[in-house]
Design an enzyme around this catalytic site. Structure first.
Site, PDB file in Angstrom:
ATOM      1  N   GLU A  92       0.822  -1.206   0.000  1.00  0.00           N
ATOM      2  CA  GLU A  92       0.000   0.000   0.000  1.00  0.00           C
ATOM      3  C   GLU A  92       0.857   1.257   0.000  1.00  0.00           C
ATOM      4  O   GLU A  92       1.945   1.292   0.577  1.00  0.00           O
ATOM      5  CB  GLU A  92      -0.906   0.025   1.232  1.00  0.00           C
ATOM      6  CG  GLU A  92      -1.911  -1.095   1.281  1.00  0.00           C
ATOM      7  CD  GLU A  92      -2.757  -1.050   2.543  1.00  0.00           C
ATOM      8  OE1 GLU A  92      -2.681  -0.046   3.278  1.00  0.00           O
ATOM      9  OE2 GLU A  92      -3.501  -2.012   2.781  1.00  0.00           O
ATOM     10  N   CYS A 105       2.928   8.623   1.542  1.00  0.00           N
ATOM     11  CA  CYS A 105       3.278   7.682   2.600  1.00  0.00           C
ATOM     12  C   CYS A 105       3.663   6.368   1.936  1.00  0.00           C
ATOM     13  O   CYS A 105       2.812   5.722   1.311  1.00  0.00           O
ATOM     14  CB  CYS A 105       2.096   7.495   3.545  1.00  0.00           C
ATOM     15  SG  CYS A 105       2.411   6.344   4.902  1.00  0.00           S
ATOM     16  N   CYS A 116       2.856  -4.740  16.109  1.00  0.00           N
ATOM     17  CA  CYS A 116       2.226  -3.746  16.983  1.00  0.00           C
ATOM     18  C   CYS A 116       0.723  -4.001  17.034  1.00  0.00           C
ATOM     19  O   CYS A 116       0.073  -4.188  16.000  1.00  0.00           O
ATOM     20  CB  CYS A 116       2.506  -2.344  16.461  1.00  0.00           C
ATOM     21  SG  CYS A 116       4.270  -1.930  16.384  1.00  0.00           S
ATOM     22  N   CYS A 119      -1.809  -1.912  14.811  1.00  0.00           N
ATOM     23  CA  CYS A 119      -1.490  -1.757  13.393  1.00  0.00           C
ATOM     24  C   CYS A 119      -1.999  -2.940  12.586  1.00  0.00           C
ATOM     25  O   CYS A 119      -1.698  -4.096  12.896  1.00  0.00           O
ATOM     26  CB  CYS A 119       0.023  -1.612  13.221  1.00  0.00           C
ATOM     27  SG  CYS A 119       0.563  -1.509  11.514  1.00  0.00           S
ATOM     28  N   GLY A 159       5.568  -1.983   6.991  1.00  0.00           N
ATOM     29  CA  GLY A 159       6.927  -2.422   7.227  1.00  0.00           C
ATOM     30  C   GLY A 159       7.705  -1.563   8.207  1.00  0.00           C
ATOM     31  O   GLY A 159       7.282  -0.466   8.594  1.00  0.00           O
ATOM     32  N   GLU A 160       8.846  -2.086   8.628  1.00  0.00           N
ATOM     33  CA  GLU A 160       9.779  -1.406   9.527  1.00  0.00           C
ATOM     34  C   GLU A 160      10.993  -0.985   8.714  1.00  0.00           C
ATOM     35  O   GLU A 160      11.817  -1.817   8.313  1.00  0.00           O
ATOM     36  CB  GLU A 160      10.187  -2.358  10.663  1.00  0.00           C
ATOM     37  CG  GLU A 160      11.368  -1.909  11.496  1.00  0.00           C
ATOM     38  CD  GLU A 160      11.256  -0.485  12.008  1.00  0.00           C
ATOM     39  OE1 GLU A 160      12.108   0.347  11.606  1.00  0.00           O
ATOM     40  OE2 GLU A 160      10.337  -0.191  12.796  1.00  0.00           O
ATOM     41  N   SER A 189      10.284   6.680   9.644  1.00  0.00           N
ATOM     42  CA  SER A 189       9.653   6.340  10.916  1.00  0.00           C
ATOM     43  C   SER A 189      10.026   4.919  11.335  1.00  0.00           C
ATOM     44  O   SER A 189       9.992   3.999  10.522  1.00  0.00           O
ATOM     45  CB  SER A 189       8.124   6.456  10.798  1.00  0.00           C
ATOM     46  OG  SER A 189       7.493   6.041  11.994  1.00  0.00           O
ATOM     47  N   SER A 218       8.722   5.838  16.970  1.00  0.00           N
ATOM     48  CA  SER A 218       7.395   5.559  17.521  1.00  0.00           C
ATOM     49  C   SER A 218       7.523   5.051  18.953  1.00  0.00           C
ATOM     50  O   SER A 218       7.949   3.918  19.176  1.00  0.00           O
ATOM     51  CB  SER A 218       6.671   4.520  16.654  1.00  0.00           C
ATOM     52  OG  SER A 218       6.464   5.013  15.349  1.00  0.00           O
ATOM     53  N   LEU A 219       7.138   5.873  19.912  1.00  0.00           N
ATOM     54  CA  LEU A 219       7.181   5.474  21.317  1.00  0.00           C
ATOM     55  C   LEU A 219       5.859   4.862  21.764  1.00  0.00           C
ATOM     56  O   LEU A 219       5.815   3.746  22.260  1.00  0.00           O
ATOM     57  CB  LEU A 219       7.517   6.678  22.198  1.00  0.00           C
ATOM     58  CG  LEU A 219       8.949   7.210  22.130  1.00  0.00           C
ATOM     59  CD1 LEU A 219       9.118   8.394  23.070  1.00  0.00           C
ATOM     60  CD2 LEU A 219       9.959   6.122  22.467  1.00  0.00           C
ATOM     61  N   HIS A 220       4.777   5.623  21.647  1.00  0.00           N
ATOM     62  CA  HIS A 220       3.412   5.165  21.914  1.00  0.00           C
ATOM     63  C   HIS A 220       3.153   4.805  23.381  1.00  0.00           C
ATOM     64  O   HIS A 220       2.056   4.354  23.717  1.00  0.00           O
ATOM     65  CB  HIS A 220       3.026   3.982  21.025  1.00  0.00           C
ATOM     66  CG  HIS A 220       3.246   4.228  19.568  1.00  0.00           C
ATOM     67  ND1 HIS A 220       2.997   5.450  18.994  1.00  0.00           N
ATOM     68  CD2 HIS A 220       3.672   3.403  18.580  1.00  0.00           C
ATOM     69  CE1 HIS A 220       3.278   5.368  17.699  1.00  0.00           C
ATOM     70  NE2 HIS A 220       3.688   4.160  17.419  1.00  0.00           N
ATOM     71  N   ASN A 294      -6.319   5.516  14.700  1.00  0.00           N
ATOM     72  CA  ASN A 294      -7.164   5.246  13.529  1.00  0.00           C
ATOM     73  C   ASN A 294      -7.667   3.812  13.666  1.00  0.00           C
ATOM     74  O   ASN A 294      -6.896   2.868  13.497  1.00  0.00           O
ATOM     75  CB  ASN A 294      -6.343   5.415  12.249  1.00  0.00           C
ATOM     76  CG  ASN A 294      -7.202   5.514  11.004  1.00  0.00           C
ATOM     77  OD1 ASN A 294      -8.393   5.290  11.052  1.00  0.00           O
ATOM     78  ND2 ASN A 294      -6.576   5.831   9.886  1.00  0.00           N
ATOM     79  N   CYS A 337      -2.537   1.912   7.915  1.00  0.00           N
ATOM     80  CA  CYS A 337      -1.651   1.005   7.192  1.00  0.00           C
ATOM     81  C   CYS A 337      -2.150  -0.427   7.206  1.00  0.00           C
ATOM     82  O   CYS A 337      -2.470  -0.962   8.260  1.00  0.00           O
ATOM     83  CB  CYS A 337      -0.257   1.035   7.817  1.00  0.00           C
ATOM     84  SG  CYS A 337       0.661   2.503   7.430  1.00  0.00           S
TER      85      CYS A 337
END
Length: 346
Positions: A92, A105, A116, A119, A159-160, A189, A218-220, A294, A337
């Site tokens: 995507e 993006c 995660c 996600c 992906g990472e 990111s 990304s801490l979250h 989201n 995502c």
């Protein structure tokens, strides 16, 4: 042997053309048709000799573009594409427009191994990493579909990125040099992978000559225990070790670190979470980017209320933390995502 032409620099294409028995200017023509004209296949590059085009096709050389399989356009004009690769995988990419800018993006992998909980991409695991030209092709696809020149690129899709550093840096070079999008308008990111942030800093300086793109971590969560609940892979990467690597990145590149924080209603959005986060990220040059959740079907997390979001932001501001709130886009078309790809595969 070059199989995909996309992602190659002008000098690389010139050298390759000469190696193919063609004059160097053929490489410059290829560069123009790949990046300025957006050629989708060799037969469309009519400026090249027909016999050479046929020969290249017989040898398995391709432009390297991706194939659109599905398109979703939200009420706010955010456009999500499901793109197919040559080996039958799907990924995507999203175009996010405003009056002044068009942000693309991009995905760096097909799927994601980080799992995660909030996600959709991580629900399906990892199929493979993307090649550099497959990342660049996403930017061209959005440019073509939206009929606008992208101004910004964010590696925040599937992906990472730090599990695919070489291809990510290769694509950044191309996006910067060949598509003309400045590094300062590119954001990478990461959710955090042990030992990769120092490597990213070192390789960026070696391969790009500078590291002016934005690093977004990304801490979250404001602490290790809650972070492990939301990001299972965080068990192998202690919070303080992650922050130490961020400090190394800042020292090495001179670029401040942006911390991403998805606000999950009733989970990590309380005022005491904001205060704890301020204690964690204070003391070095950084910025916190708040993101309202989201929703995805697979999880019961809730989007926080506007009052809770604003309260969280105010706590950070009072504690002297630079903070911003990212506007949510494409909510009516499952813009998070991995959602479109999962719906297509189910």
């Amino acid at each position: 042997m070059i199989n995909a032409l996309l992602g190659r620099s002008k000098s690389e294409l010139e050298e390759w053309a000469v190696a193919q028995g063609q004059p160097a200017f053929r490489g410059r023509q290829l560069h123009d048709w790949l990046y300025a004209k957006g050629a989708r296949d060799l037969q469309g590059i009519t400026v090249l000799p027909k016999a050479w085009r046929a020969s290249l096709q017989d040898e398995g050389v391709s432009v390297g573009r991706l194939h659109e399989q599905e398109r979703r356009v939200a009420a706010d004009a955010t456009t999500k594409l499901l793109l197919g690769t040559e080996d039958g995988e799907t990924l995507e990419t999203v175009g996010i427009p405003t009056d002044q800018r068009l942000t693309v993006c991009v995905s760096s992998q097909v799927g994601c191994p980080m799992a995660c909980r909030f996600c959709a991409t991580g629900k399906g695991g990892l199929q493979r990493s993307l090649a550099g030209h497959e990342i660049v092709a996403q930017v061209l696809s959005i440019r073509e579909v939206m009929e606008r020149r992208p101004s910004h690129v964010v590696f925040m899709g599937m992906g990472e990125p730090l599990l695919n550093i070489e291809a990510v840096l290769e694509s950044i070079r191309c996006i910067n040099d060949d598509l003309g999008i400045g590094q300062r308008r590119i954001t990478v990111s990461t959710v955090g992978v042990p030992h990769t942030l120092p490597r990213l800093a070192d390789l960026a300086l070696q391969q790009l000559g500078r590291a002016q793109f934005t690093l977004a971590v990304s801490l979250h969560a404001p602490n290790q225990a809650l972070r492990e609940e939301l990001i299972p892979t965080a068990k192998t990467y202690p919070y303080e070790a992650l922050l130490d690597d961020c400090r190394y990145y800042l020292q090495k590149t001179g670029r401040r670190v942006s911390f991403e924080y998805i606000l999950l209603g009733g989970v990590n959005d309380h005022p005491h979470h904001a205060a704890e986060l301020a204690d964690r990220v204070g003391g070095f040059q950084s910025h916190v980017n708040l993101i309202a959740y989201n929703p995805i079907e697979e999880e019961e997390f809730q989007r926080p209320t506007a009052q809770r979001i604003e309260g969280f932001r105010r706590v950070l501001e009072r504690r002297g933390v630079a903070v911003s709130l990212r506007a949510s886009r494409g909510l009516d078309q499952d813009a998070a995502c991995g959602q479109l790809r999962r719906n297509r595969r189910s």
